[in-house]
Write a protein that holds these residues in place. Sequence first.
Motif, PDB file in Angstrom:
ATOM      1  N   THR A  61      -3.559   2.394   9.884  1.00  0.00           N
ATOM      2  CA  THR A  61      -2.113   1.649  10.114  1.00  0.00           C
ATOM      3  C   THR A  61      -1.944   1.344   8.284  1.00  0.00           C
ATOM      4  O   THR A  61      -3.326   1.450   7.433  1.00  0.00           O
ATOM      5  CB  THR A  61      -1.645   0.246  10.455  1.00  0.00           C
ATOM      6  N   ARG A  62      -1.200   0.587   7.608  1.00  0.00           N
ATOM      7  CA  ARG A  62      -1.512  -0.124   6.371  1.00  0.00           C
ATOM      8  C   ARG A  62      -1.602  -1.986   6.740  1.00  0.00           C
ATOM      9  O   ARG A  62      -1.749  -2.228   5.525  1.00  0.00           O
ATOM     10  CB  ARG A  62      -0.152  -0.101   5.186  1.00  0.00           C
ATOM     11  N   GLU A  63      -2.030  -1.835   7.325  1.00  0.00           N
ATOM     12  CA  GLU A  63      -2.487  -3.618   7.468  1.00  0.00           C
ATOM     13  C   GLU A  63      -3.844  -3.466   6.905  1.00  0.00           C
ATOM     14  O   GLU A  63      -5.240  -2.905   7.299  1.00  0.00           O
ATOM     15  CB  GLU A  63      -2.912  -3.508   8.662  1.00  0.00           C
ATOM     16  N   TYR A  64      -3.775  -4.341   6.065  1.00  0.00           N
ATOM     17  CA  TYR A  64      -4.740  -4.739   5.237  1.00  0.00           C
ATOM     18  C   TYR A  64      -5.698  -6.336   5.005  1.00  0.00           C
ATOM     19  O   TYR A  64      -6.592  -6.235   4.755  1.00  0.00           O
ATOM     20  CB  TYR A  64      -5.073  -3.839   3.707  1.00  0.00           C
ATOM     21  N   PHE A  70      -2.694   5.477   2.702  1.00  0.00           N
ATOM     22  CA  PHE A  70      -3.414   4.440   2.367  1.00  0.00           C
ATOM     23  C   PHE A  70      -4.318   3.821   4.416  1.00  0.00           C
ATOM     24  O   PHE A  70      -3.221   4.242   4.986  1.00  0.00           O
ATOM     25  CB  PHE A  70      -2.352   2.917   2.208  1.00  0.00           C
ATOM     26  N   ARG A  71      -5.102   4.075   3.662  1.00  0.00           N
ATOM     27  CA  ARG A  71      -5.848   3.706   5.558  1.00  0.00           C
ATOM     28  C   ARG A  71      -6.575   2.310   5.662  1.00  0.00           C
ATOM     29  O   ARG A  71      -7.378   2.128   4.979  1.00  0.00           O
ATOM     30  CB  ARG A  71      -7.438   4.523   5.544  1.00  0.00           C
ATOM     31  N   GLY A  72      -5.741   1.299   6.872  1.00  0.00           N
ATOM     32  CA  GLY A  72      -6.418   0.339   6.973  1.00  0.00           C
ATOM     33  C   GLY A  72      -7.014   0.393   8.333  1.00  0.00           C
ATOM     34  O   GLY A  72      -7.034   1.368   8.741  1.00  0.00           O
ATOM     35  N   ASP A  76       1.217   5.593   0.338  1.00  0.00           N
ATOM     36  CA  ASP A  76       1.335   6.246   1.232  1.00  0.00           C
ATOM     37  C   ASP A  76      -0.111   6.872   1.684  1.00  0.00           C
ATOM     38  O   ASP A  76      -0.950   6.880   0.282  1.00  0.00           O
ATOM     39  CB  ASP A  76       1.964   7.690   0.850  1.00  0.00           C
ATOM     40  N   PRO A 130       0.526  -1.605  -0.140  1.00  0.00           N
ATOM     41  CA  PRO A 130      -0.110   0.506   0.187  1.00  0.00           C
ATOM     42  C   PRO A 130       0.609   1.773  -0.022  1.00  0.00           C
ATOM     43  O   PRO A 130       1.510   1.298   0.495  1.00  0.00           O
ATOM     44  CB  PRO A 130      -0.721  -0.443   1.263  1.00  0.00           C
TER      45      PRO A 130
END
Length: 150
Positions: free
Chosen positions: A98-101, A36-38, A34, A32
Amino acid sequence: MMFKSKLKEAIICFKAGRVTMPFPLGPELHPPGDGFRGKIEVDMEKCIGCGGCANVCPARLIELSDSETTRIIEYFLKRCTYCGRCAEVCPEDAITMTREYQLATNDNNDLYIRNELYMGTCGRCGRCFKPQSALDKMMVTGFRQKTEGK
Ligand code: SF4
Ligand code: SF4
């Protein structure tokens, strides 16, 4: 004629090679970028329990409940739409997108955050507030001893 077109189609497909990712075990080919909404992350140390995040959450997944000296903030993240409004309004920057998806899970607890904050109560309006210092906290605790029979 039809056979010819099918053959042409097959050749094109074979030439293209594999276009899918070896998910989830292979390397992440397109991480992901910059902005990115995780999954949200909450810094319990920074949170002052104002409830701003709960007020603006369109999915109504942030729940507040107060006991005598504690404010409990619960985040039921399986309903999150990743809109980022909670992070935007938090006055303490306690919430980060975070970038966690990769969030698929069988366990609801993986998508649940519980924050318990020690709070004082305003003598005038009765609303909870977070004491500024350890000394304030101690003073408030002292004043909030339960009286027998109450
Ligand atoms: S990102 Fe949006 S939906 Fe998710 S908790 Fe924050 S305000 Fe609610
Ligand atoms: S996370 Fe931020 S907006 Fe939500 S209660 Fe804590 S300080 Fe307030």
